[in-house]
Write an enzyme that holds these catalytic residues in place. Sequence first.
Site, PDB file in Angstrom:
ATOM      1  N   ASN A 122      31.298   8.169  79.627  1.00 31.78           N
ATOM      2  CA  ASN A 122      32.368   7.245  79.256  1.00 31.78           C
ATOM      3  C   ASN A 122      32.078   5.874  79.887  1.00 31.78           C
ATOM      4  O   ASN A 122      31.944   5.767  81.105  1.00 31.78           O
ATOM      5  CB  ASN A 122      33.705   7.822  79.769  1.00 31.78           C
ATOM      6  CG  ASN A 122      34.883   6.942  79.416  1.00 31.78           C
ATOM      7  OD1 ASN A 122      34.828   5.733  79.616  1.00 31.78           O
ATOM      8  ND2 ASN A 122      35.947   7.526  78.916  1.00 31.78           N
ATOM      9  N   HIS A 161      34.665   1.765  81.997  1.00 34.19           N
ATOM     10  CA  HIS A 161      34.839   0.938  83.192  1.00 34.19           C
ATOM     11  C   HIS A 161      33.726  -0.079  83.404  1.00 34.19           C
ATOM     12  O   HIS A 161      33.834  -0.938  84.281  1.00 34.19           O
ATOM     13  CB  HIS A 161      35.117   1.822  84.402  1.00 34.19           C
ATOM     14  CG  HIS A 161      36.424   2.531  84.203  1.00 34.19           C
ATOM     15  ND1 HIS A 161      37.601   1.838  83.980  1.00 34.19           N
ATOM     16  CD2 HIS A 161      36.731   3.839  84.092  1.00 34.19           C
ATOM     17  CE1 HIS A 161      38.583   2.708  83.787  1.00 34.19           C
ATOM     18  NE2 HIS A 161      38.073   3.930  83.833  1.00 34.19           N
ATOM     19  N   HIS A 221      37.207   4.701  75.094  1.00 35.58           N
ATOM     20  CA  HIS A 221      38.628   4.781  74.754  1.00 35.58           C
ATOM     21  C   HIS A 221      39.105   3.396  74.334  1.00 35.58           C
ATOM     22  O   HIS A 221      39.122   2.468  75.152  1.00 35.58           O
ATOM     23  CB  HIS A 221      39.382   5.260  76.011  1.00 35.58           C
ATOM     24  CG  HIS A 221      40.846   5.472  75.819  1.00 35.58           C
ATOM     25  ND1 HIS A 221      41.644   5.995  76.810  1.00 35.58           N
ATOM     26  CD2 HIS A 221      41.674   5.236  74.769  1.00 35.58           C
ATOM     27  CE1 HIS A 221      42.890   6.080  76.381  1.00 35.58           C
ATOM     28  NE2 HIS A 221      42.936   5.614  75.148  1.00 35.58           N
ATOM     29  N   ARG A 266      41.976   1.428  73.892  1.00 38.93           N
ATOM     30  CA  ARG A 266      43.413   1.471  74.213  1.00 38.93           C
ATOM     31  C   ARG A 266      44.178   0.446  73.402  1.00 38.93           C
ATOM     32  O   ARG A 266      43.645  -0.602  73.025  1.00 38.93           O
ATOM     33  CB  ARG A 266      43.619   1.176  75.703  1.00 38.93           C
ATOM     34  CG  ARG A 266      43.371   2.372  76.597  1.00 38.93           C
ATOM     35  CD  ARG A 266      43.729   2.028  78.038  1.00 38.93           C
ATOM     36  NE  ARG A 266      43.760   3.218  78.844  1.00 38.93           N
ATOM     37  CZ  ARG A 266      44.850   3.956  79.070  1.00 38.93           C
ATOM     38  NH1 ARG A 266      46.021   3.603  78.571  1.00 38.93           N
ATOM     39  NH2 ARG A 266      44.794   5.032  79.804  1.00 38.93           N
ATOM     40  N   ARG A 289      42.530  -3.015  77.272  1.00 39.14           N
ATOM     41  CA  ARG A 289      42.291  -3.446  78.658  1.00 39.14           C
ATOM     42  C   ARG A 289      40.830  -3.319  79.065  1.00 39.14           C
ATOM     43  O   ARG A 289      40.390  -3.992  79.971  1.00 39.14           O
ATOM     44  CB  ARG A 289      43.187  -2.684  79.632  1.00 39.14           C
ATOM     45  CG  ARG A 289      42.818  -1.241  79.776  1.00 39.14           C
ATOM     46  CD  ARG A 289      43.645  -0.551  80.833  1.00 39.14           C
ATOM     47  NE  ARG A 289      45.014  -0.362  80.401  1.00 39.14           N
ATOM     48  CZ  ARG A 289      45.825   0.541  80.946  1.00 39.14           C
ATOM     49  NH1 ARG A 289      45.405   1.284  81.950  1.00 39.14           N
ATOM     50  NH2 ARG A 289      47.053   0.694  80.507  1.00 39.14           N
ATOM     51  N   GLU A 319      37.824   7.887  71.823  1.00 43.42           N
ATOM     52  CA  GLU A 319      39.121   8.338  72.361  1.00 43.42           C
ATOM     53  C   GLU A 319      40.205   7.384  71.911  1.00 43.42           C
ATOM     54  O   GLU A 319      40.033   6.160  72.001  1.00 43.42           O
ATOM     55  CB  GLU A 319      39.087   8.339  73.896  1.00 43.42           C
ATOM     56  CG  GLU A 319      38.236   9.415  74.495  1.00 43.42           C
ATOM     57  CD  GLU A 319      38.258   9.361  76.017  1.00 43.42           C
ATOM     58  OE1 GLU A 319      37.553  10.161  76.616  1.00 43.42           O
ATOM     59  OE2 GLU A 319      38.973   8.511  76.586  1.00 43.42           O
ATOM     60  N   THR A 346      44.604   7.966  81.922  1.00 42.51           N
ATOM     61  CA  THR A 346      45.318   8.928  81.077  1.00 42.51           C
ATOM     62  C   THR A 346      45.921  10.023  81.949  1.00 42.51           C
ATOM     63  O   THR A 346      45.217  10.894  82.447  1.00 42.51           O
ATOM     64  CB  THR A 346      44.349   9.527  80.033  1.00 42.51           C
ATOM     65  OG1 THR A 346      43.636   8.454  79.435  1.00 42.51           O
ATOM     66  CG2 THR A 346      45.098  10.301  78.981  1.00 42.51           C
ATOM     67  N   GLU A 394      39.881  19.303  74.782  1.00 39.42           N
ATOM     68  CA  GLU A 394      39.293  18.857  76.049  1.00 39.42           C
ATOM     69  C   GLU A 394      40.325  19.147  77.130  1.00 39.42           C
ATOM     70  O   GLU A 394      41.455  18.646  77.066  1.00 39.42           O
ATOM     71  CB  GLU A 394      38.951  17.369  75.992  1.00 39.42           C
ATOM     72  CG  GLU A 394      38.325  16.899  77.303  1.00 39.42           C
ATOM     73  CD  GLU A 394      37.629  15.550  77.207  1.00 39.42           C
ATOM     74  OE1 GLU A 394      37.026  15.255  76.156  1.00 39.42           O
ATOM     75  OE2 GLU A 394      37.692  14.802  78.188  1.00 39.42           O
ATOM     76  N   HIS A 454      37.942  14.309  83.175  1.00 39.51           N
ATOM     77  CA  HIS A 454      38.858  13.451  83.934  1.00 39.51           C
ATOM     78  C   HIS A 454      38.733  13.687  85.428  1.00 39.51           C
ATOM     79  O   HIS A 454      39.019  14.777  85.918  1.00 39.51           O
ATOM     80  CB  HIS A 454      40.334  13.594  83.526  1.00 39.51           C
ATOM     81  CG  HIS A 454      41.086  12.307  83.779  1.00 39.51           C
ATOM     82  ND1 HIS A 454      41.542  11.956  85.009  1.00 39.51           N
ATOM     83  CD2 HIS A 454      41.387  11.267  82.954  1.00 39.51           C
ATOM     84  CE1 HIS A 454      42.113  10.760  84.936  1.00 39.51           C
ATOM     85  NE2 HIS A 454      42.018  10.317  83.704  1.00 39.51           N
TER      86      HIS A 454
END
Length: 252
Positions: free
Chosen positions: A11, A14, A47, A49, A53, A73, A104, A154, A197
């Site tokens: 992922n 970030h 993801h 969003r 962000r 996502e 999340t 998931e 996660h």
Amino acid sequence: MSARKIRLGVNVDHVATLRNARGGFVPDPVRAAEMALAAGADGITAHLREDRRHIVDEDMRRLRELPAPLNFEMAATEQMLDIALRTKPHACCLVPEKRTERTTEGGLDVIGGKKHLIPFVDELNREGVRVSLFVEPSIAALEAAVEIRAPVVELHTGAWCHALMLGETDKAQAEFDRLRAAAAACERLGLECHAGHGLDFDSARTIAALPQIAELNIGHFLIGEAVFIGLDASIRRMIAAIAQGVEGARGV
Ligand code: PXP
């Protein structure tokens, strides 16, 4: 007999968080995705969003052009479905989303939200996009996922990882027992089982020993670790940790 292989989806959200902290174009999450694939990742997860962000629409478009599966996502909203259908990723993971949350928190409300979710899953299934639902490791949630006609779930590992981080041994054990039971139930219910996660090298190694896990999606820890050892090394160490978990489970 060859070892079971667990896919790693990296992922890259970030990397975009860091870019957006300054505006501009660096660091580029697509460059990170390319490095992740070169290091041995099996796919890329991102993801989009509602508040954009971290990942933005243009990132998704560029990530889709990479020669690897993209796991998109998203919240179950009309706007996101529209973007996903235009992007045509390999996979979509439906997640809950609250504007004020930092990440999340918790799985989808698959029981209360069944009626809302079914048309999203149907539409994605029809378009040949593999759909997963990000759920709490509870049997009731898995049964609901079957009714929603999602082929994949998931399992949210956040509560387990949080307890591990705080050294809350009993809570961590209880959460891991829930994950183990949920993974076993996936097999009974015919659901492909993913997890993610908050995973780090140790927790990824531990959960990789559960025989039903087919894929792990990991972001924050890998990107954080990259600050110290580099992204390539961070991903290679994670792949090795997952393989150790699988091997350990086989008693090799
Ligand atoms: N899987 C899902 C569905 C997520 O929402 C996230 C966080 O965006 C992850 C996996 C990865 O979590 P982490 O960044 O803590 O590794």
